[in-house]
Design a protein around this motif. Sequence first.
Motif, short mmCIF file in Angstrom:
data_model
loop_
_atom_site.label_atom_id
_atom_site.label_comp_id
_atom_site.label_asym_id
_atom_site.label_seq_id
_atom_site.Cartn_x
_atom_site.Cartn_y
_atom_site.Cartn_z
N LEU A 350 0.82 -1.21 0.00
CA LEU A 350 0.00 0.00 0.00
C LEU A 350 0.86 1.27 0.00
O LEU A 350 0.56 2.24 -0.70
CB LEU A 350 -0.91 -0.01 1.23
N LEU A 351 1.95 1.26 0.77
CA LEU A 351 2.76 2.47 0.95
C LEU A 351 3.83 2.66 -0.12
O LEU A 351 4.21 3.80 -0.42
CB LEU A 351 3.42 2.45 2.33
N GLY A 352 4.33 1.57 -0.68
CA GLY A 352 5.47 1.65 -1.59
C GLY A 352 5.29 2.60 -2.77
O GLY A 352 6.08 3.56 -2.94
N PRO A 353 4.29 2.39 -3.61
CA PRO A 353 4.13 3.26 -4.79
C PRO A 353 3.99 4.75 -4.46
O PRO A 353 4.69 5.57 -5.07
CB PRO A 353 2.87 2.69 -5.47
N PRO A 354 3.13 5.16 -3.49
CA PRO A 354 3.05 6.60 -3.23
C PRO A 354 4.30 7.19 -2.60
O PRO A 354 4.68 8.32 -2.91
CB PRO A 354 1.84 6.72 -2.28
N ILE A 355 4.97 6.44 -1.71
CA ILE A 355 6.18 6.97 -1.08
C ILE A 355 7.29 7.17 -2.12
O ILE A 355 7.90 8.24 -2.20
CB ILE A 355 6.67 6.02 0.05
N ILE A 356 7.55 6.14 -2.90
CA ILE A 356 8.61 6.25 -3.90
C ILE A 356 8.23 7.27 -4.97
O ILE A 356 9.07 8.03 -5.46
CB ILE A 356 8.92 4.88 -4.53
N GLY A 357 6.93 7.32 -5.33
CA GLY A 357 6.48 8.32 -6.30
C GLY A 357 6.72 9.74 -5.80
O GLY A 357 7.15 10.61 -6.56
N ALA A 358 6.47 9.96 -4.51
CA ALA A 358 6.69 11.28 -3.93
C ALA A 358 8.17 11.64 -3.94
O ALA A 358 8.55 12.79 -4.22
CB ALA A 358 6.13 11.33 -2.51
N VAL A 359 9.04 10.68 -3.62
CA VAL A 359 10.48 10.92 -3.63
C VAL A 359 10.95 11.27 -5.04
O VAL A 359 11.73 12.22 -5.24
CB VAL A 359 11.25 9.70 -3.09
N VAL A 360 10.48 10.50 -6.02
CA VAL A 360 10.87 10.75 -7.42
C VAL A 360 10.39 12.13 -7.87
O VAL A 360 11.13 12.87 -8.52
CB VAL A 360 10.30 9.64 -8.33
N GLU A 361 9.16 12.45 -7.52
CA GLU A 361 8.62 13.74 -7.93
C GLU A 361 9.40 14.90 -7.32
O GLU A 361 9.61 15.94 -7.95
CB GLU A 361 7.15 13.84 -7.52
N ALA A 362 9.88 14.71 -6.09
CA ALA A 362 10.60 15.78 -5.40
C ALA A 362 12.06 15.86 -5.81
O ALA A 362 12.63 16.96 -5.87
CB ALA A 362 10.50 15.57 -3.89
N ALA A 363 12.70 14.72 -6.08
CA ALA A 363 14.16 14.73 -6.26
C ALA A 363 14.67 13.92 -7.44
O ALA A 363 15.88 13.85 -7.65
CB ALA A 363 14.83 14.24 -4.97
N GLY A 364 13.80 13.26 -8.21
CA GLY A 364 14.24 12.56 -9.41
C GLY A 364 14.40 11.05 -9.21
O GLY A 364 14.30 10.53 -8.10
N TRP A 365 14.66 10.38 -10.33
CA TRP A 365 14.71 8.91 -10.34
C TRP A 365 15.86 8.37 -9.50
O TRP A 365 15.71 7.33 -8.85
CB TRP A 365 14.84 8.40 -11.78
N HIS A 366 17.00 9.01 -9.51
CA HIS A 366 18.13 8.51 -8.73
C HIS A 366 17.83 8.54 -7.23
O HIS A 366 18.18 7.61 -6.50
CB HIS A 366 19.39 9.34 -9.03
N ALA A 367 17.14 9.58 -6.79
CA ALA A 367 16.75 9.64 -5.39
C ALA A 367 15.76 8.54 -5.05
O ALA A 367 15.81 7.94 -3.96
CB ALA A 367 16.14 11.02 -5.07
N GLY A 368 14.85 8.26 -6.00
CA GLY A 368 13.90 7.16 -5.79
C GLY A 368 14.62 5.83 -5.64
O GLY A 368 14.26 5.01 -4.78
N ALA A 369 15.64 5.61 -6.47
CA ALA A 369 16.41 4.37 -6.39
C ALA A 369 17.12 4.26 -5.05
O ALA A 369 17.16 3.18 -4.44
CB ALA A 369 17.43 4.32 -7.53
N ILE A 370 17.67 5.36 -4.57
CA ILE A 370 18.36 5.35 -3.27
C ILE A 370 17.38 5.06 -2.15
O ILE A 370 17.69 4.33 -1.20
CB ILE A 370 19.08 6.69 -3.05
N ALA A 371 16.17 5.62 -2.24
CA ALA A 371 15.15 5.36 -1.23
C ALA A 371 14.75 3.88 -1.21
O ALA A 371 14.58 3.28 -0.14
CB ALA A 371 13.92 6.23 -1.48
N ILE A 372 14.61 3.29 -2.39
CA ILE A 372 14.27 1.87 -2.48
C ILE A 372 15.39 1.02 -1.88
O ILE A 372 15.14 0.10 -1.09
CB ILE A 372 14.03 1.46 -3.96
#
Length: 407
Positions: A350-372
């Motif tokens: 439930l939380l994964g897609p919105p959390i990672i989506g928010a990170v990507v939207e704020a800081a880009g794909w590389h930040a999303g990868a680091i968060a994952i």
Amino acid sequence: MKTKRAWIVAFATIFAGISLALVQNKVAPCMTTLMGAFNIDMATAGWLSSLFSLVGIVMAIPASIVLNKLGPKKGGIVALACAILGSLIGVFTDSVPVLMASRIVEGVGVGLMSVIGPSLIAMWFPEAKRGLPMSIWAAYQMGAQAVMFFLGAVLTTSFGWQGVWWFGLVACVVAFVLYVLCVKSPRPEDSYADVESEDVSIVEGMKSPSAWVLSLATMLFCIGCFGFVNWIATCWAQTFSWDEGQANMWVGYFSIFGVIAAVVIGALLNHVKNRKLFGVAALVAYGVASLVGMFMDNPSFLIGFVIVYGFVDAGFPCVLWTMAAQTVKKPELAGVALGVVSIGFNVGILLGPPIIGAVVEAAGWHAGAIAICGACVLGAVALLFTKLYSADDVPVQEVPEAEPTAA
């Protein structure tokens, strides 16, 4: 003869899981058609999928109670009946609220089977032999996703969104028949996890710290995994200037190699002494793979990446379902432990897609990868603190067999 019967039960149970997962994953392949048919926006359409995670969270512990009171056969029949009823309601409706309600009914079935399925396998297979059947069980979602990715568009083009609904319905009916004919509980004296015992205490099972620690590790993995799978097609479409269909095709290949990997890893797990450390390595490997996938700027590496990703994607789930029943001191509490782990599983989804989506939207794909990657590494740390117990209340992998106390 007992081994043959165990595998018959396992395959009937796994097919039931696959049929329910087909029902769960039927929205994505016909999302655009559904939105047009019901005149709904993306947010509303997204709830048709997200409802399953919410129902799964709510149903996790009640599923353990149903398992104990009705037994795995009657409980599984109820689960499949819910999916059949929900599909029938959905396929004939033109009302959004009714369609949502039908998805809740289907979600009850999936929530029940997510606990009943691995509990049945735990009943029929000893700890040392659970690696392969539990790993095949772990692949049921991946198998269903692969089928829906590759057949969903064809069914929708030929029969509209109802074609996907009918496909899941027919699968559940077939699974229902096989389940009734093939599934039964072992005799109490032959059961490796007598979850039907009158001595089962739901409260006692829920008090096991180890089950909650594994649930936490599972939640962190699912935040990373489902965040990655939900957004990687969009990432590649933007990075490689692809259309969405081309990117989705490559994501579909994940599931195919994931199923193959689960069988290989399952056979390996039957010979792995320290499954916990195997799981830790698998979590870290997934984090590294997510970095590679989202940092990738050359599509020529995709073939190799997809193959490797299938193995790292299957690694932790195979370990998870194999170990989950061992996070409680009494084998008969296995169903409760699986319910607790299912809570973490569904919260992460439930939380994964919105959390990672928010990170990507704020800081880009590389930040999303680091968060994952960070979520998976934290999951690995949590897994290190998970204590495992053998069937006779002796902790495994931590101390010599003669020791009577937990590690």
